[in-house]
Scaffold this motif. Structure first.
Motif, PDB file in Angstrom:
ATOM      1  N   ALA A 130       0.836  -1.208   0.000  1.00 29.58           N
ATOM      2  CA  ALA A 130       0.000   0.000   0.000  1.00 29.58           C
ATOM      3  C   ALA A 130       0.869   1.255   0.000  1.00 29.58           C
ATOM      4  CB  ALA A 130      -0.930  -0.007   1.210  1.00 29.58           C
ATOM      5  N   LEU A 131       1.985   1.213   0.771  1.00 29.94           N
ATOM      6  CA  LEU A 131       2.909   2.346   0.789  1.00 29.94           C
ATOM      7  C   LEU A 131       3.529   2.551  -0.585  1.00 29.94           C
ATOM      8  CD1 LEU A 131       4.567   4.535   2.255  1.00 29.94           C
ATOM      9  CD2 LEU A 131       6.231   2.746   2.817  1.00 29.94           C
ATOM     10  N   ASN A 132       4.008   1.453  -1.198  1.00 25.72           N
ATOM     11  CA  ASN A 132       4.623   1.555  -2.526  1.00 25.72           C
ATOM     12  C   ASN A 132       3.620   2.082  -3.547  1.00 25.72           C
ATOM     13  OD1 ASN A 132       7.014   0.549  -1.476  1.00 25.72           O
ATOM     14  ND2 ASN A 132       6.579  -1.550  -2.061  1.00 25.72           N
ATOM     15  N   ASP A 133       2.368   1.544  -3.462  1.00 25.54           N
ATOM     16  CA  ASP A 133       1.338   2.014  -4.394  1.00 25.54           C
ATOM     17  C   ASP A 133       1.048   3.489  -4.168  1.00 25.54           C
ATOM     18  OD1 ASP A 133       1.221  -0.539  -5.384  1.00 25.54           O
ATOM     19  OD2 ASP A 133      -0.599  -1.104  -4.280  1.00 25.54           O
ATOM     20  N   GLY A 134       0.972   3.869  -2.874  1.00 29.29           N
ATOM     21  CA  GLY A 134       0.715   5.270  -2.570  1.00 29.29           C
ATOM     22  C   GLY A 134       1.839   6.171  -3.039  1.00 29.29           C
ATOM     23  N   GLN A 135       3.091   5.733  -2.798  1.00 31.29           N
ATOM     24  CA  GLN A 135       4.228   6.535  -3.248  1.00 31.29           C
ATOM     25  C   GLN A 135       4.277   6.616  -4.763  1.00 31.29           C
ATOM     26  OE1 GLN A 135       7.375   4.408  -1.175  1.00 31.29           O
ATOM     27  NE2 GLN A 135       7.580   6.072   0.319  1.00 31.29           N
ATOM     28  N   ALA A 136       3.983   5.470  -5.423  1.00 31.60           N
ATOM     29  CA  ALA A 136       3.964   5.486  -6.893  1.00 31.60           C
ATOM     30  C   ALA A 136       2.859   6.414  -7.397  1.00 31.60           C
ATOM     31  CB  ALA A 136       3.755   4.066  -7.431  1.00 31.60           C
ATOM     32  N   ARG A 137       1.711   6.373  -6.710  1.00 35.12           N
ATOM     33  CA  ARG A 137       0.609   7.252  -7.107  1.00 35.12           C
ATOM     34  C   ARG A 137       0.997   8.718  -6.922  1.00 35.12           C
ATOM     35  NH1 ARG A 137      -2.718   9.726  -3.960  1.00 35.12           N
ATOM     36  NH2 ARG A 137      -2.192   8.387  -2.200  1.00 35.12           N
ATOM     37  N   LEU A 138       1.598   9.034  -5.756  1.00 38.97           N
ATOM     38  CA  LEU A 138       2.017  10.418  -5.515  1.00 38.97           C
ATOM     39  C   LEU A 138       3.067  10.861  -6.534  1.00 38.97           C
ATOM     40  CD1 LEU A 138       2.294  10.566  -1.609  1.00 38.97           C
ATOM     41  CD2 LEU A 138       0.553  11.621  -3.055  1.00 38.97           C
ATOM     42  N   ALA A 139       4.042   9.948  -6.799  1.00 42.55           N
ATOM     43  CA  ALA A 139       5.080  10.292  -7.783  1.00 42.55           C
ATOM     44  C   ALA A 139       4.470  10.496  -9.158  1.00 42.55           C
ATOM     45  CB  ALA A 139       6.139   9.194  -7.823  1.00 42.55           C
TER      46      ALA A 139
END
Length: 726
Positions: A656-665
């Motif tokens: 979820a963190l990776n997905d969130g960071q990828a989404r933010l990026a």
């Protein structure tokens, strides 16, 4: 060994390199650098020239006696070795005979050349050149107009060399341009250089802020990197060659710029330095300044190169003191540029003129029949008026003046029919209509400024919000990990407690089973002792029969007695307590007999308990052990499942963190790309606005001129024309 791919290697500081270079016999393995003598400071330490990415030291080889500039890196540069290999290979292919001057210096990238604190690091070994920086050279030579102009030409030739070989230095500025004793230029610091083999890679730096376009970004990397800085440097050199006093007026001592700095490009309207150059009497200087002002608002991919816009042969810049004397022969080109730039810089060219090509007439020329009639009418009408006045005639409603008014009206009609008046009205109408097609420049510029300010405010907010959103996402992830860990510890603690309690539960179960077995053994012994066969003291056959009839045949059938008051006989009696807890009153069993029965039973119980088993057999313990073992295995499995579930939750949280960071990026990248496109659109609007503003001003001036011409074709001039022909 270098760092793992994708990682950022840590490099020593400049001070650490200086410390290591005190012992070049130990820190170097390269034969020309081993034992080299560094240039020292007054304190006897190696003298560094520090930059953003490295520290450069001057070392003299003990074997060849040659002097080298050794660059020691202090910061990570992505794909460093690949970049330097590509740059070295490309520069090695250059034919020195085809270059305008020997501006490129030979260098060698040494991957593991220097040892600092037991670790090996790369260095760049470059030829040392005896030259001074461009700003230092100008400090000493700015008054020599011819020398500065020659240097400007040398610089233009250098940019021609670079452009012709698809090479961009990436950081053209006063510190990276060296002037040799023969007046030729040298380029140093190749860290950000672009060569065709590096196409597709990102940039490693943005260049000196006082020489770069305000719109240059971190990802800009290509053959057009130097275009803005070349215009800035060329303008500065040409301006100084034209007026040497500009160096002391616009340059600051030890300033990190030549004549213009970053704020001159970002806020040209409020720049006193830029305004000085824009209003300079030398039209080459003012034209170049206007070009730099225009280019500062354009994206890099729209900037024109310097080399095609500047002719190879041109006279030295001179100060033009009488600008009005040249207006008729050498008018500026499009956008206020000098004539030699017209046709070369397409980005600042004005749109084709769609208005009238000829100026309207301001005088009447050939008389026509209608004009002759008007000329004849005036004397005739005047004569009629005089005659009418003399004889006292009155023509309503104007009286004797009616013929004069008629002549005036006839004159107005004649003037209106004149082709000069028709042409003047048409030209004025055409100019006004064309001018009205353009937006008001002031309002359009104000709207553009507001749109830009709104975008920059949004970008500032986005830039500030992005790390906050990342921090919030990471904080949420860490809080979730803490909750997962707390839940895991709580569940493990409960299971560990249960597992630890299994031993006590086993002992309790064994004690319970042994107690049950002992109780069964005692009951069995008591059940075999019949009262009738072995009666207690005082219990005869009849009393034993009564007891049997009441259900008390053996010592196991009762557990004791309880005394009761016999109110009828005013005596104390007794009732027996059966094994099921019920009380019975047996005739003949009083307190004495009950005590005898109870004593008899106690003796039997004591005898049975003395012989009862003191431990369970292995067969009897087996079910208990199996149950405890099964429960232990089940709890152990649950314990492992707690760790597995916690790890699964952590994995899910990390995902979820990776997905969130990828989404933010992704969102940040998309927003940045939208902002970049918006800035490009603003730049295009600025160019169009500048062109439209110039066109609007030209049309307004032309309309004013046409109106003045139209006013010159007045009625009085028409009447004069009728009789004088002028």
């Amino acid at each position: 060994m270098g760092p793992a791919p994708g990682s950022q290697r840590l490099f020593p500081s400049g001070a650490k390199y200086a410390e290591a270079l005190q012992h070049t016999q130990l820190c170097f393995r390269h034969p020309e650098l081993k034992g080299a003598q560094p240039e020292l400071t007054g304190l006897g330490l190696p003298r560094p020239i520090s930059g953003a990415f490295a520290s450069v030291f001057s070392l003299t080889s003990p074997t060849s006696g040659r002097r080298y500039a050794v660059k020691c890196f202090t910061r990570h540069v992505p794909d460093q070795e690949r970049r330097y290999e590509a740059i070295s290979s490309r520069l090695a292919l250059l034919d020195q005979a085809e270059l305008s001057q020997p501006w490129n210096l030979g260098f060698e990238y040494l991957p593991d050349a220097i040892t600092v604190e037991a670790k090996r690091y790369p260095v760049l070994k470059m030829e040392w050149t005896e030259a001074v920086t461009l700003s230092s050279w100008l400090d000493d030579n700015h008054a020599d107009r011819a020398a500065v102009d020659r240097l400007a030409n040398r610089f233009e030739e250098l940019t021609r060399d670079l452009a012709g070989h698809q090479i961009a230095h990436g950081d053209l500025q006063h510190g990276n341009l060296l002037v040799a004793s023969d007046g030729t230029l040298r380029l140093v610091d190749y860290d950000g250089m672009y060569v065709p083999a590096l196409a597709g890679l990102g940039g490693t730096e943005r260049g000196h802020r006082n020489y770069q376009s305000p719109l240059r970004g971190n990802d800009d990397f290509g053959a057009d990197l130097d275009r803005f800085s070349t215009w800035v440097i060329f303008l500065s050199l040409k301006a100084i060659a034209s007026e040497p006093a500009l160096w002391s007026r616009l340059h600051e001592p030890s300033g990190e710029f030549l004549l213009l700095a970053e704020d001159d490009f970002t806020s040209p309207a409020g720049s006193a330095r830029l305004q000085t150059l824009l209003t300079h009497p030398d039209r080459m200087v003012s034209g170049l300044a206007d070009q730099v002002r225009t280019l500062a608002a354009q994206p890099l991919d729209m900037l024109p190169p310097l080399t095609p816009a500047v002719p190879r042969q041109r006279p030295a810049a001179t100060v033009i003191t009488d600008t009005t004397a040249h207006r008729g022969t050498a008018a500026p080109g499009a956008g206020g540029l000098p004539g030699w730039m017209t046709g070369h810089v397409t980005s600042a060219a004005s749109p084709p003129r769609t208005g009238p090509s000829a100026a309207p007439p301001d005088r009447f020329e050939i008389r026509r029949p209608l004009d002759v009639a008007v000329a004849v009418a005036w004397p005739l009408m005047l004569a009629v008026t005089v005659l009418a006045f003399c004889v006292g005639l009155s023509t309503a409603p104007f009286g004797p003046a009616a013929p004069v008014l008629a002549a005036a009206a006839f004159s107005v009609l004649g003037r209106a029919r004149r082709p000069e008046r028709v042409r003047a009205r048409a030209v004025l109408s055409e100019l006004t209509a064309e001018r009205d097609q353009f937006d008001d420049p002031v309002k359009a510029e104000d709207k553009l400024r507001k749109d830009r300010a709104k975008l920059e405010a949004a970008e500032t907010k986005r830039t500030a919000d992005h790390p906050r959103a990342q921090s919030k996402l990471i904080a949420s992830h860490q809080a979730e990990l803490q909750q997962i860990e707390k839940r895991r510890i709580r569940e493990r603690r409960g299971l560990d407690k249960k597992i630890a309690g299994l031993s006590e539960e086993r002992d309790k179960a064994l004690r319970t089973a042994l107690a049950a077995r002992q109780s069964a053994y005692v009951r069995n012994r008591l059940g075999r002792r019949l009262i009738a066969q072995n009666p207690p003291h005082g219990i005869g056959p009849k009393l034993a029969a009564r007891l049997a009839a009441a259900g008390v045949r053996t010592a196991a059938d009762f557990t004791g007695y309880r005394t009761v008051n016999n109110a009828h006989y005013n005596s104390v009696g007794a009732v027996l307590v059966l094994s099921n807890g019920r009380h019975i009153d047996v005739q003949g069993i009083g307190e004495g007999k009950a005590k005898a029965l109870d004593f008899w039973r106690r003796q039997l119980v004591a005898a049975a308990e003395a012989d009862q088993p003191t431990a369970l057999t292995a067969q009897e313990r087996l079910p208990i052990d199996r149950d405890i073992t099964a429960r232990s295995a089940r709890l152990t499995t649950e314990l492992r499942s707690v760790d597995v579930a916690a790890e699964a939750s952590r994995t899910k949280a990390r995902q979820a963190l990776n997905d969130g960071q990828a989404r933010l990026a992704r969102e940040n990248t998309e927003a940045g790309e939208r902002a970049r496109r918006q800035r490009q659109e603003f730049s295009r609007r600025a160019v169009t606005l500048q062109q439209d503003g110039a066109r609007h001003a030209a049309l307004s001036a032309a309309a004013e001129t046409a109106e003045a011409h139209r006013r010159r074709l007045s009625l009085l001039r028409y009447l004069r024309f009728l009789y004088t022909g002028r």
